[in-house]
Scaffold this motif. Structure first.
Motif, PDB file in Angstrom:
ATOM      1  N   UNK A  21     -18.353   7.831   4.008  1.00 53.98           N
ATOM      2  CA  UNK A  21     -16.899   7.416   3.285  1.00 53.98           C
ATOM      3  C   UNK A  21     -16.968   6.777   2.344  1.00 53.98           C
ATOM      4  N   UNK A  22     -16.521   7.728   1.183  1.00 58.80           N
ATOM      5  CA  UNK A  22     -16.268   6.897  -0.259  1.00 58.80           C
ATOM      6  C   UNK A  22     -14.874   6.619  -1.046  1.00 58.80           C
ATOM      7  N   UNK A  23     -14.468   7.521   0.056  1.00 57.79           N
ATOM      8  CA  UNK A  23     -13.017   7.452  -0.596  1.00 57.79           C
ATOM      9  C   UNK A  23     -12.018   6.062   0.238  1.00 57.79           C
ATOM     10  N   UNK A  24     -10.992   5.019  -0.810  1.00 66.68           N
ATOM     11  CA  UNK A  24      -9.849   4.427  -0.635  1.00 66.68           C
ATOM     12  C   UNK A  24      -9.090   4.396   0.235  1.00 66.68           C
ATOM     13  N   UNK A  25      -8.601   5.596  -0.656  1.00 63.82           N
ATOM     14  CA  UNK A  25      -7.039   5.511  -1.267  1.00 63.82           C
ATOM     15  C   UNK A  25      -6.461   7.098  -1.005  1.00 63.82           C
ATOM     16  N   UNK A  26      -5.640   7.601  -0.215  1.00 67.25           N
ATOM     17  CA  UNK A  26      -4.711   8.785  -0.212  1.00 67.25           C
ATOM     18  C   UNK A  26      -3.537   8.187  -0.796  1.00 67.25           C
ATOM     19  N   UNK A  27      -3.754   8.933  -2.584  1.00 69.12           N
ATOM     20  CA  UNK A  27      -2.108   8.904  -2.863  1.00 69.12           C
ATOM     21  C   UNK A  27      -1.242  10.042  -2.783  1.00 69.12           C
ATOM     22  N   UNK A  28      -1.671  10.848  -2.696  1.00 76.58           N
ATOM     23  CA  UNK A  28      -1.002  12.127  -2.739  1.00 76.58           C
ATOM     24  C   UNK A  28      -1.909  13.688  -1.802  1.00 76.58           C
ATOM     25  N   UNK A  29      -0.885  14.436  -1.044  1.00 81.42           N
ATOM     26  CA  UNK A  29      -1.948  15.514  -0.416  1.00 81.42           C
ATOM     27  C   UNK A  29      -0.655  15.962   0.033  1.00 81.42           C
ATOM     28  N   UNK A  30      -0.279  17.542  -0.282  1.00 79.61           N
ATOM     29  CA  UNK A  30       0.499  18.962   0.189  1.00 79.61           C
ATOM     30  C   UNK A  30      -0.126  19.907  -0.421  1.00 79.61           C
ATOM     31  N   UNK A  31       0.066  21.432   0.282  1.00 74.88           N
ATOM     32  CA  UNK A  31      -0.638  22.674   0.471  1.00 74.88           C
ATOM     33  C   UNK A  31      -1.564  22.524  -0.698  1.00 74.88           C
ATOM     34  N   UNK A  32      -1.656  22.623  -1.671  1.00 73.18           N
ATOM     35  CA  UNK A  32      -1.880  22.816  -2.817  1.00 73.18           C
ATOM     36  C   UNK A  32      -2.682  22.036  -3.646  1.00 73.18           C
ATOM     37  N   UNK A  33      -2.091  20.825  -3.455  1.00 77.84           N
ATOM     38  CA  UNK A  33      -2.645  19.199  -4.083  1.00 77.84           C
ATOM     39  C   UNK A  33      -3.678  18.048  -2.996  1.00 77.84           C
ATOM     40  N   UNK A  34      -4.590  17.184  -3.508  1.00 77.31           N
ATOM     41  CA  UNK A  34      -5.389  16.110  -2.781  1.00 77.31           C
ATOM     42  C   UNK A  34      -5.530  15.206  -4.294  1.00 77.31           C
ATOM     43  N   UNK A  35      -4.950  14.069  -3.629  1.00 79.50           N
ATOM     44  CA  UNK A  35      -5.266  13.058  -5.214  1.00 79.50           C
ATOM     45  C   UNK A  35      -5.730  11.944  -4.280  1.00 79.50           C
ATOM     46  N   UNK A  36      -6.586  10.997  -4.469  1.00 77.63           N
ATOM     47  CA  UNK A  36      -7.920  10.087  -3.352  1.00 77.63           C
ATOM     48  C   UNK A  36      -8.158   8.875  -4.679  1.00 77.63           C
ATOM     49  N   UNK A  37      -8.044   7.902  -4.296  1.00 81.78           N
ATOM     50  CA  UNK A  37      -9.147   7.108  -5.441  1.00 81.78           C
ATOM     51  C   UNK A  37     -10.027   6.480  -4.629  1.00 81.78           C
ATOM     52  N   UNK A  38     -10.975   5.530  -5.294  1.00 83.05           N
ATOM     53  CA  UNK A  38     -12.708   5.367  -5.245  1.00 83.05           C
ATOM     54  C   UNK A  38     -12.681   4.298  -6.272  1.00 83.05           C
ATOM     55  N   UNK A  39     -13.190   2.695  -5.197  1.00 86.16           N
ATOM     56  CA  UNK A  39     -13.170   1.952  -6.048  1.00 86.16           C
ATOM     57  C   UNK A  39     -14.654   1.614  -6.227  1.00 86.16           C
ATOM     58  N   UNK A  40     -15.531   1.751  -7.240  1.00 92.47           N
ATOM     59  CA  UNK A  40     -16.527   1.124  -7.191  1.00 92.47           C
ATOM     60  C   UNK A  40     -17.032   0.230  -7.066  1.00 92.47           C
ATOM     61  N   UNK A  41     -17.896  -0.463  -6.064  1.00 90.97           N
ATOM     62  CA  UNK A  41     -18.430  -1.830  -6.000  1.00 90.97           C
ATOM     63  C   UNK A  41     -19.605  -2.020  -6.300  1.00 90.97           C
ATOM     64  N   UNK A  42     -20.687  -2.998  -6.293  1.00 89.75           N
ATOM     65  CA  UNK A  42     -21.617  -2.807  -6.236  1.00 89.75           C
ATOM     66  C   UNK A  42     -22.524  -2.524  -5.227  1.00 89.75           C
ATOM     67  N   UNK A  43     -21.368  -3.265  -4.018  1.00 84.17           N
ATOM     68  CA  UNK A  43     -22.572  -1.869  -2.435  1.00 84.17           C
ATOM     69  C   UNK A  43     -21.937  -0.639  -2.513  1.00 84.17           C
ATOM     70  N   UNK A  44     -21.551   0.027  -3.040  1.00 85.74           N
ATOM     71  CA  UNK A  44     -21.553   1.114  -2.844  1.00 85.74           C
ATOM     72  C   UNK A  44     -23.048   2.181  -2.794  1.00 85.74           C
TER      73      UNK A  44
END
Length: 154
Positions: A21-44
């Motif tokens: 599971x690589x995504x950290x946050x849901x920014x927005x999601x609707x019927x046509x779009x999704x936006x997420x954020x992921x932080x790159x960590x040394x342990x990734x």
């Protein structure tokens, strides 16, 4: 008096768990779009010498599409389904790697979702205001994912 509902998180919408599971946050999601954020960590997973090769971005895009699909399933009263990345027509990158400490903003826009489960998404990864990667991803969401893979149910 009912308590307010908490916003849906990644684990509510995406079937990936643990180190996959690589995504950290849901920014927005609707019927046509999704936006997420992921932080790159040394342990990734796949980080080497403080860097993550940019080709890994395709999986971040695919998980953002899974976020969109999970949202759609919840809106339709269905369980979250298993989906597959079929491929990409192109993957254009503006850099060779992502660095530990960077935050990726991943956007997926649904261009087509056919009744047979085949879909096409236009995706991009931003690091700050910089477009780091662009791709068109093809996906497949069979009606019975476990049966499709011949997994036993339950």
């Amino acid at each position: 008096m009912s308590s307010p509902q908490r916003p849906l998180g990644v684990a509510d919408l995406v079937p990936h768990r643990g180190t996959m599971s690589w995504l950290d946050r849901v920014i927005s999601v609707d019927a046509e779009h999704a936006v997420a954020e992921a932080d790159i960590r040394g342990s990734s997973l796949f980080v080497r010498d403080g860097r993550l090769d940019v080709w890994i971005g395709i999986e971040y895009m695919a998980q953002t599409i899974a976020l969109w699909a999970g949202h759609r399933a919840r809106q339709e009263g269905r369980p979250i389904a298993l989906g597959f990345l079929v491929g990409t027509r192109r993957y254009d990158v503006q850099r060779q790697s992502f660095k530990v400490g960077e935050c990726l903003r991943i956007q997926a826009d649904c261009e087509l979702m056919a009744g047979n489960g085949l879909g096409m998404f236009r995706c991009q990864i931003l690091v700050g205001d910089e477009t780091a990667a662009l791709a068109n991803l093809s996906v497949f969401e069979p009606q019975e994912g476990a049966q499709f893979l011949n997994f036993p149910k339950g």
